[in-house]
Write an enzyme that holds these catalytic residues in place. Structure first.
Site, PDB file in Angstrom:
ATOM      1  N   HIS A   1       0.830  -1.209   0.000  1.00  0.00           N
ATOM      2  CA  HIS A   1       0.000   0.000   0.000  1.00  0.00           C
ATOM      3  C   HIS A   1       0.864   1.257   0.000  1.00  0.00           C
ATOM      4  O   HIS A   1       1.770   1.395   0.828  1.00  0.00           O
ATOM      5  CB  HIS A   1      -0.899   0.019   1.236  1.00  0.00           C
TER       6      HIS A   1
ATOM      7  N   HIS B   1      -9.075  -7.761  -1.165  1.00  0.00           N
ATOM      8  CA  HIS B   1      -8.750  -8.062   0.229  1.00  0.00           C
ATOM      9  C   HIS B   1      -9.886  -8.917   0.811  1.00  0.00           C
ATOM     10  O   HIS B   1     -11.033  -8.464   0.871  1.00  0.00           O
ATOM     11  CB  HIS B   1      -8.687  -6.773   1.061  1.00  0.00           C
TER      12      HIS B   1
ATOM     13  N   GLU C   1      -8.877 -11.890   5.578  1.00  0.00           N
ATOM     14  CA  GLU C   1      -7.810 -11.391   6.450  1.00  0.00           C
ATOM     15  C   GLU C   1      -8.239 -11.469   7.902  1.00  0.00           C
ATOM     16  O   GLU C   1      -7.442 -11.795   8.778  1.00  0.00           O
ATOM     17  CB  GLU C   1      -7.466  -9.944   6.081  1.00  0.00           C
TER      18      GLU C   1
END
Length: 331
Positions: free
Chosen positions: A14, A197, A200
């Site tokens: 990121h 994503h 997680e």
């Protein structure tokens, strides 16, 4: 293994989590932005998350400070350049950086200016160092959805010329994929690759949904498929690559410890796994550190590492020409 000298690939990094603390100070002075201190150690302490955060949301609070100075074209270009420079200096040969254009509009930049600025910084680094890269556009799930297609449209002007993929990021709620089906479909129609994503924070079903509903070819993190058999089997049968980030996963309590991280089990069961930084500053890490951690904790040999490197090449969102050049580093 000489971890620093080995060629590396980072597919999950990121931008706003990988800013140099000194750069935050420099940009705050240039832009007249109020920050808590002009001491680099103080600023670093505010940007680096604790080794153990109570959860992902606490970890994500570390991004507000760098984002506050990432609101001009010059700032975005500089930060992009510096990230690629830092990576190149530790032999990262290919880097995919993700960022949320929606977070950089406080000074009235439009999405095309925002995306163009980070691509420009990347190109400058590519010209100066032995590194190649691409950008992934992350939609921030906590923000309003009304400008998502505008982000996709702006990024489409850079597709396969600096921008390659669409992502969904930020805190993970069960079932979030259902809300984003039309946006992922629109991105696919425009020619974007898809990485999401998911898995997680303990929700394996989200990985299943990201693949089956959104068309994800890769999954950011994905570690909690180990408690969801259907998601695990789908990842395996569809050859979906997992972008694992070991240090970050320990910090955010996605796993209790590095010893309990499923990376080693996934690798030995034949899943496509990659090693990545997530956030170089927030996690106080580098690809060299991540590689050493993975090698030591998961008993990886040099042959194992080259197999994982090849998985990263195979699953990179880049051209066959670039992939061939990356494979030459391990010939």
């Amino acid at each position: 293994m000489n971890y620093l000298q080995l060629p590396k690939i980072d597919l999950h990094c990121h931008l706003d989590g990988s800013v140099r603390p000194q750069t935050v100070i420099d940009l705050a002075k240039l832009q007249d932005v109020t920050i808590p201190s002009f001491n680099v150690d103080d600023i670093k302490a505010l940007m680096v998350a604790p080794a153990s955060c109570p959860n992902l949301d606490e970890y994500l609070t570390r991004f507000a400070l760098p984002v506050s100075v990432m609101q001009t074209e010059a700032a975005l270009e500089r930060i992009s350049f510096e990230l690629f420079e830092d990576a190149a200096k530790e032999n990262v040969k290919y880097l995919e950086v993700r960022f949320g254009p929606q977070l950089h509009q406080k000074m009235s930049l439009n999405f095309e200016q925002i995306i163009g600025s980070v691509v420009k910084g990347m190109r400058r680094a590519e010209a100066q160092y032995d590194i190649k890269g691409n950008y992934i556009l992350s939609i921030i799930k906590v923000l309003p959805k009304d400008d998502i297609n505008d982000v996709i449209d702006a990024g489409a002007k850079f597709l396969n010329n600096g921008v390659v993929a669409f992502d969904l990021a930020a805190s993970e709620e069960p079932g979030f994929c259902h809300e984003y089906i039309p946006y992922a479909k629109y991105a696919l129609e425009k020619g974007y690759r898809i990485t999401i994503h998911a898995g997680e924070q303990g929700v394996g079903q989200n990985v299943y949904d990201a693949i089956s509903l959104l068309g994800a070819e890769r999954i950011g993190h994905g570690i909690h498929i180990n408690s969801h058999q259907q998601a695990y089997e789908l990842v395996k049968t569809e050859a979906v690559a997992l972008e694992t980030c070991p240090s970050s996963n320990v910090q955010t309590k996605a796993v209790e410890s590095i010893e309990s991280h499923p990376f080693g089990d996934f690798y030995r069961d034949g899943l496509l796994v990659t090693i990545n930084t997530d956030n170089r500053t927030v996690s106080d890490t580098t690809m060299t550190k991540e590689l050493q951690l993975a090698a030591e904790k998961f008993n990886l040999t040099e042959a194992d590492y080259f197999a994982i490197y090849k998985m990263s090449v195979d699953n990179a969102f880049t051209s066959d020409e670039v992939k061939l050049s990356l494979l030459k580093f391990i010939d």
